[in-house]
Design a protein around this motif. Sequence first.
Motif, PDB file in Angstrom:
ATOM      1  N   ASP A 530       0.834  -1.200   0.000  1.00  0.00           N
ATOM      2  CA  ASP A 530       0.000   0.000   0.000  1.00  0.00           C
ATOM      3  C   ASP A 530       0.873   1.256   0.000  1.00  0.00           C
ATOM      4  O   ASP A 530       1.937   1.294   0.642  1.00  0.00           O
ATOM      5  CB  ASP A 530      -0.898   0.051   1.240  1.00  0.00           C
ATOM      6  N   HIS A 531       0.403   2.271  -0.694  1.00  0.00           N
ATOM      7  CA  HIS A 531       1.021   3.595  -0.647  1.00  0.00           C
ATOM      8  C   HIS A 531      -0.070   4.607  -0.326  1.00  0.00           C
ATOM      9  O   HIS A 531      -1.212   4.473  -0.795  1.00  0.00           O
ATOM     10  CB  HIS A 531       1.688   3.954  -1.974  1.00  0.00           C
ATOM     11  N   GLY A 532       0.301   5.617   0.456  1.00  0.00           N
ATOM     12  CA  GLY A 532      -0.695   6.592   0.828  1.00  0.00           C
ATOM     13  C   GLY A 532      -0.125   7.978   1.016  1.00  0.00           C
ATOM     14  O   GLY A 532       1.076   8.166   1.235  1.00  0.00           O
ATOM     15  N   PRO A 563       0.846 -12.808  -6.131  1.00  0.00           N
ATOM     16  CA  PRO A 563       1.377 -12.141  -7.322  1.00  0.00           C
ATOM     17  C   PRO A 563       0.884 -10.703  -7.391  1.00  0.00           C
ATOM     18  O   PRO A 563      -0.225 -10.408  -6.942  1.00  0.00           O
ATOM     19  CB  PRO A 563       0.811 -12.979  -8.468  1.00  0.00           C
ATOM     20  N   SER A 564       1.701  -9.843  -7.914  1.00  0.00           N
ATOM     21  CA  SER A 564       1.378  -8.416  -7.940  1.00  0.00           C
ATOM     22  C   SER A 564       0.154  -8.168  -8.818  1.00  0.00           C
ATOM     23  O   SER A 564       0.115  -8.559  -9.987  1.00  0.00           O
ATOM     24  CB  SER A 564       2.567  -7.613  -8.476  1.00  0.00           C
ATOM     25  N   SER A 565      -0.843  -7.536  -8.215  1.00  0.00           N
ATOM     26  CA  SER A 565      -2.048  -7.188  -8.961  1.00  0.00           C
ATOM     27  C   SER A 565      -2.791  -6.087  -8.222  1.00  0.00           C
ATOM     28  O   SER A 565      -2.695  -5.964  -7.001  1.00  0.00           O
ATOM     29  CB  SER A 565      -2.957  -8.410  -9.151  1.00  0.00           C
ATOM     30  N   TYR A 566      -3.522  -5.298  -8.970  1.00  0.00           N
ATOM     31  CA  TYR A 566      -4.254  -4.158  -8.419  1.00  0.00           C
ATOM     32  C   TYR A 566      -5.328  -4.622  -7.440  1.00  0.00           C
ATOM     33  O   TYR A 566      -6.031  -5.609  -7.668  1.00  0.00           O
ATOM     34  CB  TYR A 566      -4.885  -3.363  -9.562  1.00  0.00           C
ATOM     35  N   GLN A 567      -5.457  -3.897  -6.308  1.00  0.00           N
ATOM     36  CA  GLN A 567      -6.536  -4.167  -5.358  1.00  0.00           C
ATOM     37  C   GLN A 567      -7.506  -2.993  -5.246  1.00  0.00           C
ATOM     38  O   GLN A 567      -8.708  -3.156  -5.429  1.00  0.00           O
ATOM     39  CB  GLN A 567      -5.963  -4.484  -3.965  1.00  0.00           C
ATOM     40  N   MET A 568      -6.972  -1.797  -4.931  1.00  0.00           N
ATOM     41  CA  MET A 568      -7.884  -0.714  -4.602  1.00  0.00           C
ATOM     42  C   MET A 568      -7.226   0.648  -4.777  1.00  0.00           C
ATOM     43  O   MET A 568      -6.028   0.802  -4.544  1.00  0.00           O
ATOM     44  CB  MET A 568      -8.346  -0.895  -3.147  1.00  0.00           C
ATOM     45  N   ASN A 596     -10.536  -5.007  -6.816  1.00  0.00           N
ATOM     46  CA  ASN A 596     -10.403  -6.462  -6.878  1.00  0.00           C
ATOM     47  C   ASN A 596     -10.331  -6.976  -5.442  1.00  0.00           C
ATOM     48  O   ASN A 596      -9.355  -6.721  -4.738  1.00  0.00           O
ATOM     49  CB  ASN A 596      -9.142  -6.870  -7.633  1.00  0.00           C
ATOM     50  N   ASP A 597     -11.364  -7.673  -5.000  1.00  0.00           N
ATOM     51  CA  ASP A 597     -11.424  -8.195  -3.642  1.00  0.00           C
ATOM     52  C   ASP A 597     -11.055  -9.679  -3.672  1.00  0.00           C
ATOM     53  O   ASP A 597     -11.793 -10.506  -4.204  1.00  0.00           O
ATOM     54  CB  ASP A 597     -12.833  -8.010  -3.076  1.00  0.00           C
ATOM     55  N   PHE A 598      -9.899 -10.009  -3.069  1.00  0.00           N
ATOM     56  CA  PHE A 598      -9.409 -11.383  -3.082  1.00  0.00           C
ATOM     57  C   PHE A 598      -9.827 -12.166  -1.828  1.00  0.00           C
ATOM     58  O   PHE A 598      -9.438 -13.318  -1.675  1.00  0.00           O
ATOM     59  CB  PHE A 598      -7.882 -11.390  -3.190  1.00  0.00           C
ATOM     60  N   TYR A 599     -10.629 -11.555  -0.964  1.00  0.00           N
ATOM     61  CA  TYR A 599     -10.971 -12.190   0.312  1.00  0.00           C
ATOM     62  C   TYR A 599     -12.446 -12.551   0.423  1.00  0.00           C
ATOM     63  O   TYR A 599     -12.798 -13.567   1.013  1.00  0.00           O
ATOM     64  CB  TYR A 599     -10.570 -11.265   1.464  1.00  0.00           C
ATOM     65  N   GLU A 600     -13.315 -11.726  -0.162  1.00  0.00           N
ATOM     66  CA  GLU A 600     -14.748 -11.992  -0.067  1.00  0.00           C
ATOM     67  C   GLU A 600     -15.150 -13.345  -0.654  1.00  0.00           C
ATOM     68  O   GLU A 600     -16.052 -14.007  -0.127  1.00  0.00           O
ATOM     69  CB  GLU A 600     -15.524 -10.857  -0.751  1.00  0.00           C
ATOM     70  N   PRO A 601     -14.496 -13.862  -1.701  1.00  0.00           N
ATOM     71  CA  PRO A 601     -14.905 -15.162  -2.253  1.00  0.00           C
ATOM     72  C   PRO A 601     -14.699 -16.342  -1.318  1.00  0.00           C
ATOM     73  O   PRO A 601     -15.301 -17.401  -1.512  1.00  0.00           O
ATOM     74  CB  PRO A 601     -14.041 -15.299  -3.511  1.00  0.00           C
ATOM     75  N   ARG A 602     -13.810 -16.237  -0.322  1.00  0.00           N
ATOM     76  CA  ARG A 602     -13.509 -17.318   0.627  1.00  0.00           C
ATOM     77  C   ARG A 602     -12.869 -18.522  -0.043  1.00  0.00           C
ATOM     78  O   ARG A 602     -12.835 -19.620   0.522  1.00  0.00           O
ATOM     79  CB  ARG A 602     -14.757 -17.796   1.361  1.00  0.00           C
ATOM     80  N   VAL A 603     -12.350 -18.354  -1.237  1.00  0.00           N
ATOM     81  CA  VAL A 603     -11.647 -19.417  -1.958  1.00  0.00           C
ATOM     82  C   VAL A 603     -10.316 -18.841  -2.447  1.00  0.00           C
ATOM     83  O   VAL A 603     -10.297 -17.801  -3.121  1.00  0.00           O
ATOM     84  CB  VAL A 603     -12.467 -19.941  -3.154  1.00  0.00           C
ATOM     85  N   GLU A 604      -9.237 -19.495  -2.078  1.00  0.00           N
ATOM     86  CA  GLU A 604      -7.904 -19.022  -2.445  1.00  0.00           C
ATOM     87  C   GLU A 604      -7.761 -18.918  -3.961  1.00  0.00           C
ATOM     88  O   GLU A 604      -8.138 -19.833  -4.708  1.00  0.00           O
ATOM     89  CB  GLU A 604      -6.845 -19.977  -1.896  1.00  0.00           C
TER      90      GLU A 604
END
Length: 825
Positions: A530-532, A563-568, A596-604
């Motif tokens: 994260d950068h802010g 792997p590097s990918s956009y989140q928010m 891109n939400d990688f946690y809400e799906p509950r599947v890795e």
Amino acid sequence: MHINKRYTFIDKILFVSSLLLSISFAQAQTTTTAITNKSIPAVRTNKKIMIDGVLNDSAWLAAPVATNFVEFRPAFGNIEDAKNKTEIYLLYDDDAIYIGGFCHEASVDSISKELVGRDVIGVNDYVGVLFDTYKDKINGFGYYITPLGEQYDAKYTNNGEDGSWNSVYESKANIVAGGWTFEMRIPYSAIRFSSNKIQDWGINITRNRKKSGKQYFWYPLNPNVGGTLFSQAGLWTNIQNIKPPLRLSLSPYLATYANHDGTTNPKTWSTTISGGLDVKYGISAAFTLDMTLIPDFGQIQSDNQVLNLSPFEVKYNENRTFFTEGTELFSKGNLFYSRRIGGEPLHYWDVQNNLTSNEHIVSNPSATKLINATKISGRTASGLGIGVLNAISSAQYATIEDNTGKSRTEETSPLTNYNIIVLDQTLKNNSSISLINTNTWRAGKDYDANVTAGIWDLYDKKNKWNFSGQADVSQLLGILPNGGNQIGYSHTLGFAKPSGRFNFSVYQNLTDNKYSQNDLGYATNNNFLDHGLWIGYKWLKPNMWYNNLRFNFNLTYSRRYMPSSYQMFEVNSNINGQFKNLWNGGIYVSYTAAQNDFYEPRVEGRVFKIPAKHLIDVWLNSNYAKKYSAGLEMAYYATSKFGTSGVDISPNQSYRFNKKLTISMNSNIQLRYNNIGFATLDAGKSIMGSRTRYSVENIWVFKYNFNNKMGVNLRARHYWSRVNYHQFYNLQEDGGLMTTARDYSSLANYNINYFNIDMVYTWQFALGSFLNIGWKNAIQNFDPTLDRDYFKNLKSTLASDQLNNFSVKVIYFLDYAKLKKKSNV
């Protein structure tokens, strides 16, 4: 195409931010800070002072006086009005520090006063005396008194104020013609200092007049200057030949409980009696050992339980006194979440999965039992702070029974040892460096955990610039299938300008995909970069319609680390302040780009694409020093897809009938429409759903204090959350949604209620000694009926089976120094 548009927008934001930063650097060159040198000579007395709040003891005639207080807010720099001047007197002897004061008021009616109990300020006027005993301009102690003689004390570090810290000192106040007077006696056992024969301490004194909205400091505290509270302080000079006493106090307790379980058939009663001991021992002049043996936390406030639909654990507040008092060293680095100690067993949720077809669970305790806990903390004359915390919880077991009545036990948590070590070295210019280690050791085959972190917080000589950071390494020992260790890394870097009207900070947070601190700390997730940027400007000089205004702008950009990918990406801004009538309010607006939400799906490895969202939030609060005060916060958000929207409404109000009785109510209403979120798993695949969710929380507090030693506090809370799914989707590989005709409502719909009452009668019958009588009521109602309105739902909840707990607890404070003095008389 959309990606290019998003980054064009980001480029524009970064350009504007760079421009603002250049302005802040230019502005920094013109900022000047007036430095005032003030001191109070230390005067020893050999005369007796009776702590009765009346300044008629002859000893006070020789005491130096601190006066000419300077306004801190709303208008910094003004000398206090002569009609409302403050006069503070300081003396000391071989045993204690004595503080007396006369707080003048043009009218006694202008004194704001309310009986609220110890360690609460409420709407009270107050005086606080702040000591920096090691003169490091970072760490210190504060002792406060209100016009009705109630106490509040606190420890201060570069993390701010720790109001949970408690000491035992005497005080008394009186409201008199022309204002109010007070006296305090702070024994040396209640404060930490070096053993040097001649000492100078940092000192400041503050007074707050709530009805006028004005706060003053004896040594001017310029709000435009960065650093800690003690970076701007005077001196108490030439303190001679004071010796830290043998600091030993014991607080034995005896408690009895009667429990009525209305959830069983037949309903059952049970009683328990317990006893234990809290020990405080001064190992040296600077270090103190705190120990609790067979601790009892039965009267602490109930948790604010909620329905958690997020993929992350709920973080609850810590209400256990041992883990809230004097833990400022252990809170450094945000690596310690004390609820892990005596918390949920490691294998609590595994029990259900380990049942055979003919077995059922008889009991599965949701918390482990704490055997004992010990803290050692203090700071040397050279500024080295050392903290050690150790706690042991016993093994926990679930009881399982089969259809023939044969039972077995299954270990849900092994014997566990928790340990924290902190080294914190203060440096020049309000700077510090720290080293922290947390360790969780478990008996048997379960894995162990270890986290080590280095922290730095560095200021320049004028406190205009700050460079801070933290680097962490985590180890999960024996967690891999081959018995190997998992090692992770995390760091935070920040650069800031904390002084002046124009402030900014930039930061980077990196946590790899193997880092974990959750065995003794709390973190929702790892694997991010994260950068802010934060930019703020403040107007602190009162104008025609406001006392102060603050504006800030925030920008956050987040990617997965591996792997590097956009989140928010989010940008937000708010402006808030206090008006001339002492009301305060503000407005907040934000825009969050598609995520891109990688946690809400509950599947890795799966992702859910959340559409862009905008939000506006406004709030307004009246002057809370008035008999009736109220506030309202309202927020609205909407997304660019699915028709998702939400409204939050949070009203609060309080009415003070007199100085003894106050009733308050706080509410939080959350309405979610077409909210998209995880519903369930089907054959290992994520099923998402569109849902309507209503959540309502109401908290009522009734407070009645008979005097400043005795009172009753009743807190009732009702939480209701109803979730109704009306459309389900299969989550696609690209993060999109595909409608499915299958109905998962029976698995995903909720209608949950939590209702709690916490009532405690408290009587401080002697210095540091308390009698507490408590009543706790708890109801959990999982109602399948979704179409009930709030009041029908509340009525159904109150008619449900419930748990009641009645308790009596006596805590008696024994001070060795005082007992020894009496025995020598």
